[in-house]
Design a protein around this motif. Sequence first.
Motif, mmCIF file in Angstrom:
data_model
loop_
_atom_site.group_PDB
_atom_site.id
_atom_site.type_symbol
_atom_site.label_atom_id
_atom_site.label_comp_id
_atom_site.label_asym_id
_atom_site.label_seq_id
_atom_site.Cartn_x
_atom_site.Cartn_y
_atom_site.Cartn_z
ATOM 1 N N GLY A 145 20.661 -42.941 -7.975
ATOM 2 C CA GLY A 145 20.439 -42.145 -8.920
ATOM 3 C C GLY A 145 18.695 -41.903 -9.057
ATOM 4 O O GLY A 145 18.198 -42.875 -8.597
ATOM 5 N N ASP A 146 18.171 -40.842 -9.726
ATOM 6 C CA ASP A 146 16.817 -40.426 -9.673
ATOM 7 C C ASP A 146 16.136 -41.622 -10.478
ATOM 8 O O ASP A 146 14.974 -41.583 -10.108
ATOM 9 N N ASP A 147 16.765 -42.210 -11.372
ATOM 10 C CA ASP A 147 16.007 -43.232 -12.176
ATOM 11 C C ASP A 147 15.514 -44.461 -11.268
ATOM 12 O O ASP A 147 14.730 -45.510 -11.823
ATOM 13 N N ASP A 203 11.938 -45.061 -11.076
ATOM 14 C CA ASP A 203 11.341 -45.840 -12.285
ATOM 15 C C ASP A 203 11.319 -47.251 -12.183
ATOM 16 O O ASP A 203 10.944 -47.930 -13.154
ATOM 17 N N ASP A 204 11.946 -47.682 -11.033
ATOM 18 C CA ASP A 204 12.187 -49.121 -10.813
ATOM 19 C C ASP A 204 10.932 -49.817 -11.018
ATOM 20 O O ASP A 204 10.579 -49.595 -9.884
ATOM 21 N N ARG A 243 9.583 -44.263 -4.711
ATOM 22 C CA ARG A 243 8.407 -43.387 -5.241
ATOM 23 C C ARG A 243 7.543 -43.268 -4.018
ATOM 24 O O ARG A 243 6.695 -42.093 -3.885
ATOM 25 N N ARG A 276 15.196 -34.740 -10.597
ATOM 26 C CA ARG A 276 13.975 -35.566 -10.527
ATOM 27 C C ARG A 276 13.342 -35.765 -9.220
ATOM 28 O O ARG A 276 12.118 -35.747 -9.075
ATOM 29 N N ARG A 284 9.851 -34.697 -7.863
ATOM 30 C CA ARG A 284 8.708 -35.507 -7.601
ATOM 31 C C ARG A 284 8.185 -35.351 -5.979
ATOM 32 O O ARG A 284 6.939 -35.528 -5.375
ATOM 33 N N LEU A 310 26.351 -42.295 -13.357
ATOM 34 C CA LEU A 310 25.124 -42.408 -13.671
ATOM 35 C C LEU A 310 24.719 -43.107 -15.078
ATOM 36 O O LEU A 310 23.645 -43.556 -15.346
ATOM 37 N N LEU A 329 21.030 -49.035 -13.988
ATOM 38 C CA LEU A 329 20.765 -48.871 -12.887
ATOM 39 C C LEU A 329 21.130 -50.226 -11.894
ATOM 40 O O LEU A 329 21.409 -49.922 -10.825
#
Length: 255
Positions: free
Chosen positions: A47-49, A52-53, A60, A90, A94, A145, A149
Motif C-alpha cells: 500500500g502507498d502508506d 510513510d514507514d 521512499r 500517492r 511522489r 488496505l 501496515l
Amino acid sequence: MLHFLSDLHLSPDAPGITRLFLDYLAGEARSAERIFILGDLFEAWPGDDALDDPEDDFARAVADRLRALADSGTGVAVQHGNRDFLLGDRFAERSGATLLPDPYVLSLPAWQFVLSHGDALCTDDADYQAFRAQVRAPAWRAAFLARPLAERQAAAAAMRLRSEASKREKTAQAMDLNAAATDDFLRRHGYATLIHGHTHRPAEHDHLVDGIHVERWVLADWREERGEYLAWDGHRFARHALLPVAAPRLPAGAR
C-alpha cells in the motif's frame, strides 16, 4: 528513444538489482524520452502508506529517484504487476510516474504498440487467474488496505512464499502465455506489436494472426548481476544489458 522494462522485483533483500536500477535512473534512462515499467517494479507493495514507514526508507528512496528522473525531463510510466498491484495515486504523485491501465495502447507516428504486464494472458493457470481476479476487485483492495501496515506487510510476505512454492509445482506451459488467448488479444488490439513481461523468458515471437505477422517482445527479468531494458529508436528495437560497475583494481601491494 523509448525504454521498456519490467520484473525488477525491487526489495531491500536484492541490493544488486536496486543498485543497477538506481544507476540506470541516473544514467542511461536520462537519454530516453520516456521509460515504461511494465509491472513488478517492486517485489511487493502493501500500500502507498509504505512511503510513510519510519523504519524503512526503501520505498521512499526508489520513489524519489524516479521523481528525479521525471524532473529531468524523462517521462515515467508504470503498470501494475502481479506483485505490486496496490501501487496507487500517492506513489504516482511522489515518484512523478503515470500509472497506466493494463493493457495500454501506445500509438506513435511510425508504429503502434500494446503494453501489458502479461499475467492476464497466462490463462492455463486457473488458480492464479482466480487469485488475480480476487485481489483486483475493489472490495478486496479496500478491505486489505484498511488493515494495519505491519499486518499487510506480513501478508505480502506470506503471499510471496506461497507464490514461489506454487511455481515449483506448475508446468512451464501453465506459467507462459496461452497461445489462443494471446492471438485473440492481438486481434482485439488491431495487430499491434505486444510488449510484456511477467514470464521471465525474454524473447521475440512472431504470431501469424488472420494472415498478419504480429511481433511480441518479452522483457527480461532483472537479477543481482544483470538488468535489461528494451529500447525503441523510432525504427527498431534493441536490448541493452545493465551490468554492475566493477570496483577499480588496486595496484599491487596497495591496501
